[in-house]
Enzyme design. Structure first.
Site, PDB file in Angstrom:
ATOM      1  N   GLY A  46       0.835  -1.189   0.000  1.00  0.00           N
ATOM      2  CA  GLY A  46       0.000   0.000   0.000  1.00  0.00           C
ATOM      3  C   GLY A  46       0.871   1.239   0.000  1.00  0.00           C
ATOM      4  N   GLN A  51       3.254   9.913   1.465  1.00  0.00           N
ATOM      5  CA  GLN A  51       4.540   9.202   1.413  1.00  0.00           C
ATOM      6  C   GLN A  51       5.360   9.573   0.178  1.00  0.00           C
ATOM      7  OE1 GLN A  51       2.576   5.173   2.284  1.00  0.00           O
ATOM      8  NE2 GLN A  51       4.598   4.985   3.239  1.00  0.00           N
ATOM      9  N   CYS A 100       6.412   0.037   7.561  1.00  0.00           N
ATOM     10  CA  CYS A 100       6.034   1.154   6.702  1.00  0.00           C
ATOM     11  C   CYS A 100       7.218   1.560   5.839  1.00  0.00           C
ATOM     12  CB  CYS A 100       5.583   2.326   7.572  1.00  0.00           C
ATOM     13  SG  CYS A 100       5.072   3.759   6.621  1.00  0.00           S
ATOM     14  N   LEU A 101       6.951   1.790   4.568  1.00  0.00           N
ATOM     15  CA  LEU A 101       8.008   2.214   3.639  1.00  0.00           C
ATOM     16  C   LEU A 101       8.636   3.537   4.080  1.00  0.00           C
ATOM     17  CD1 LEU A 101       6.114   1.397   0.323  1.00  0.00           C
ATOM     18  CD2 LEU A 101       8.119   0.179   1.196  1.00  0.00           C
ATOM     19  N   HIS A 142      -3.917   1.250   7.869  1.00  0.00           N
ATOM     20  CA  HIS A 142      -2.571   1.835   7.883  1.00  0.00           C
ATOM     21  C   HIS A 142      -2.507   3.032   6.919  1.00  0.00           C
ATOM     22  CE1 HIS A 142       1.987   1.264   7.983  1.00  0.00           C
ATOM     23  NE2 HIS A 142       1.829   2.078   6.948  1.00  0.00           N
ATOM     24  N   GLU A 143      -3.056   2.850   5.711  1.00  0.00           N
ATOM     25  CA  GLU A 143      -2.974   3.932   4.704  1.00  0.00           C
ATOM     26  C   GLU A 143      -3.826   5.132   5.107  1.00  0.00           C
ATOM     27  OE1 GLU A 143      -0.604   3.574   2.854  1.00  0.00           O
ATOM     28  OE2 GLU A 143      -0.453   1.413   3.071  1.00  0.00           O
ATOM     29  N   HIS A 146      -2.159   7.314   7.478  1.00  0.00           N
ATOM     30  CA  HIS A 146      -1.185   8.226   6.855  1.00  0.00           C
ATOM     31  C   HIS A 146      -1.835   9.557   6.485  1.00  0.00           C
ATOM     32  CE1 HIS A 146       2.680   6.250   6.383  1.00  0.00           C
ATOM     33  NE2 HIS A 146       2.140   5.148   5.891  1.00  0.00           N
TER      34      HIS A 146
END
Ligand code: NI
Length: 173
Positions: A46, A51, A100-101, A142-143, A146
């Site tokens: 995702g 991000q 997380c990226l 999670h997204e 963000h």
């Protein structure tokens, strides 16, 4: 399409509440295409627009459920959601590992709703409703966090470095 640069903590864009999308024109279409490409290249399950340093309420998710043997049971489905909102969440909570990226070098166990209903718009601005459970529901939560400037590390103190538990595979998003 082109790859966008993924930003990392402590970049302040990651902590901002993202703006609602009102313009579904070419710039948004390019952003979504670029996010899908960037998510796949990372690779991640995702990605949220903040991000890639765009403080807009856009997320992409692509997740194929795996069987116990590690073979894909359900082929990956791509979701591109604009202005997503969780409208229902199960009272049942589940704890699982995620990373997380934008938070490299650390993963952790996070408690999430087992199932959620999401209302959003698709990339053309049409309303969509999605019901998700299990891992897919986790990725959406999670997204959407963000978009509020919330990172998974805010939600848990059960954190570790991936190299400390190399046997545990943790998807990033
Ligand atoms: Ni993330």
């Amino acid at each position: 399409m082109s790859l966008r640069e993924i930003i990392f903590t402590p970049d302040p864009v990651l902590r901002r509440k993202a703006r609602k999308v009102t313009d579904f024109g070419p710039e948004l279409q390019t952003l979504i295409d670029d996010m899908v490409e960037t998510m796949r290249a990372a690779p991640g399950v995702g990605l949220a627009a903040p991000q890639v340093a765009e403080s807009l309420r856009v997320i992409t998710v692509e997740y194929g459920e795996e069987s116990e043997e590690g073979e894909e049971k359900v082929p990956p489905k791509l979701y591109t959601l604009v202005n997503p909102q969780i409208t229902r969440a199960s009272s049942e909570m589940v704890v699982a590992a995620e990373g997380c990226l934008s938070v490299p070098g650390i993963v952790g166990e996070v408690e999430r709703h087992e199932a959620v209903t999401i209302k959003a718009q698709n990339r053309r601005g049409q309303p969509v409703t999605i019901k998700a459970q299990g891992w897919l529901a986790r990725v959406f939560q999670h997204e959407i966090d963000h978009l509020e400037g919330v990172l998974f590390t805010d939600l848990t103190d059960q954190l570790w470095r991936p190299e400390d538990h190399p046997d545990r595979e943790v998807p990033l998003d």
